[in-house]
Design an enzyme around this catalytic site. Structure first.
Site, PDB file in Angstrom:
ATOM      1  N   CYS A  74       3.565  -2.717   3.890  1.00 32.04           N
ATOM      2  CA  CYS A  74       2.554  -1.706   4.231  1.00 32.04           C
ATOM      3  C   CYS A  74       3.133  -0.740   5.363  1.00 32.04           C
ATOM      4  O   CYS A  74       4.580  -0.864   5.396  1.00 32.04           O
ATOM      5  CB  CYS A  74       1.227  -2.243   4.840  1.00 32.04           C
ATOM      6  SG  CYS A  74       0.974  -3.090   6.257  1.00 32.04           S
ATOM      7  N   ASP A  98       0.762  -1.118   0.018  1.00 37.60           N
ATOM      8  CA  ASP A  98       0.026  -0.009   0.036  1.00 37.60           C
ATOM      9  C   ASP A  98       0.922   1.196  -0.022  1.00 37.60           C
ATOM     10  O   ASP A  98       2.191   1.127  -0.328  1.00 37.60           O
ATOM     11  CB  ASP A  98      -0.987  -0.179   1.158  1.00 37.60           C
ATOM     12  CG  ASP A  98      -0.276   0.299   2.403  1.00 37.60           C
ATOM     13  OD1 ASP A  98       0.869   0.278   2.602  1.00 37.60           O
ATOM     14  OD2 ASP A  98      -1.148   0.424   3.414  1.00 37.60           O
ATOM     15  N   HIS A 116       9.187 -29.945  11.008  1.00 37.95           N
ATOM     16  CA  HIS A 116       8.687 -28.758  10.888  1.00 37.95           C
ATOM     17  C   HIS A 116       7.527 -28.831   9.903  1.00 37.95           C
ATOM     18  O   HIS A 116       6.476 -28.176   9.543  1.00 37.95           O
ATOM     19  CB  HIS A 116       9.594 -27.852  10.494  1.00 37.95           C
ATOM     20  CG  HIS A 116      10.793 -27.573  11.340  1.00 37.95           C
ATOM     21  ND1 HIS A 116      10.441 -26.958  12.643  1.00 37.95           N
ATOM     22  CD2 HIS A 116      11.890 -27.693  11.309  1.00 37.95           C
ATOM     23  CE1 HIS A 116      11.461 -26.713  13.599  1.00 37.95           C
ATOM     24  NE2 HIS A 116      12.569 -27.392  12.777  1.00 37.95           N
ATOM     25  N   HIS A 137      11.777 -22.903   9.432  1.00 38.75           N
ATOM     26  CA  HIS A 137      10.756 -23.757  10.395  1.00 38.75           C
ATOM     27  C   HIS A 137       9.120 -23.478   9.877  1.00 38.75           C
ATOM     28  O   HIS A 137       8.423 -24.431  10.135  1.00 38.75           O
ATOM     29  CB  HIS A 137      10.920 -23.261  11.696  1.00 38.75           C
ATOM     30  CG  HIS A 137      11.936 -23.742  12.326  1.00 38.75           C
ATOM     31  ND1 HIS A 137      12.215 -23.237  13.737  1.00 38.75           N
ATOM     32  CD2 HIS A 137      13.171 -24.113  12.002  1.00 38.75           C
ATOM     33  CE1 HIS A 137      13.356 -23.939  14.073  1.00 38.75           C
ATOM     34  NE2 HIS A 137      13.977 -24.375  12.946  1.00 38.75           N
TER      35      HIS A 137
HETATM   36  C1  RB5 Z   1      -1.875   3.071   6.393  1.00 41.85           C
HETATM   37  O1  RB5 Z   1      -2.018   4.034   6.817  1.00 41.85           O
HETATM   38  C2  RB5 Z   1      -1.434   1.732   7.373  1.00 41.85           C
HETATM   39  O2  RB5 Z   1      -2.619   1.760   8.362  1.00 41.85           O
HETATM   40  C3  RB5 Z   1      -1.142   0.649   6.678  1.00 41.85           C
HETATM   41  O3  RB5 Z   1      -0.205   0.892   6.009  1.00 41.85           O
HETATM   42  C4  RB5 Z   1      -0.818  -0.403   7.470  1.00 41.85           C
HETATM   43  O4  RB5 Z   1       0.270  -0.033   8.364  1.00 41.85           O
HETATM   44  C5  RB5 Z   1      -1.772  -1.530   8.095  1.00 41.85           C
HETATM   45  O5  RB5 Z   1      -1.276  -2.402   8.947  1.00 41.85           O
END
Ligand code: RB5
Length: 150
Positions: A65, A8, A133, A98
């Site tokens: 993210c 993202d 594992h 693992h």
């Molecule tokens: C976006 O602001 C943020 O919430 C996302 O990148 C992430 O960290 C969510 O887990």
């Protein structure tokens, strides 16, 4: 090995850094987005990359993210996905040895590019140990089957 990549906006810059590293190593990948720092929803990308890896078309995935957590949670909803959110080298290595993790998730607001490159290298270069594992990974798959009926 061909990798599926996704992020993202919170992981976009780190993903771009990791793409440079993959290019330097000659590792093939497909970037499933996002393609700019504009705000977007991590569950969409987590699901897309999870499906790409679960289909077998891509051997492993890398997700990014802000924390690495949300996008790994989304990917882990796809049956067959074992996405590990890591912020240290030991975890990135042992989740391969693992857990046979097939996706490494990282937080663009948590780790710097130098550490992320080290973690990606370990994730790509470390083999699953199997043995006891494998039995435990099979137990994870069994839980999945209990809830999906598949
Ligand atoms: C976006 O602001 C943020 O919430 C996302 O990148 C992430 O960290 C969510 O887990």
């Amino acid at each position: 090995m061909v990798l599926a990549l996704g992020s993202d906006h919170g992981g976009f810059a780190l993903k771009e850094e990791i793409k440079k590293y993959l290019d330097s190593r000659g590792v093939a990948y497909h970037d499933f987005g996002c393609y700019s720092p504009e705000s977007c929803d991590y569950p969409v990308i987590g699901k897309t990359v999870g499906e790409a890896v679960a289909s077998g078309e891509y051997e492993r995935g890398l997700l990014f993210c802000g924390t690495g957590i949300g996008i790994s949670l989304a990917a882990n909803k796809v049956p067959g996905i074992r996405a590990a959110c890591c912020s240290d080298c030991f975890s990135a290595k042992y989740t391969r040895m693992h857990n046979d993790a097939n996706i490494l998730a990282m937080g663009g607001r948590v780790v710097g590019p130098g550490l992320a490159v080290e973690m990606v290298a370990l994730f790509l270069d470390t083999e699953f140990e199997g043995g006891r594992h494998q039995r435990r990974v099979d137990m994870i798959s069994q839980i999945e089957r209990e809830y999906t009926g598949k």
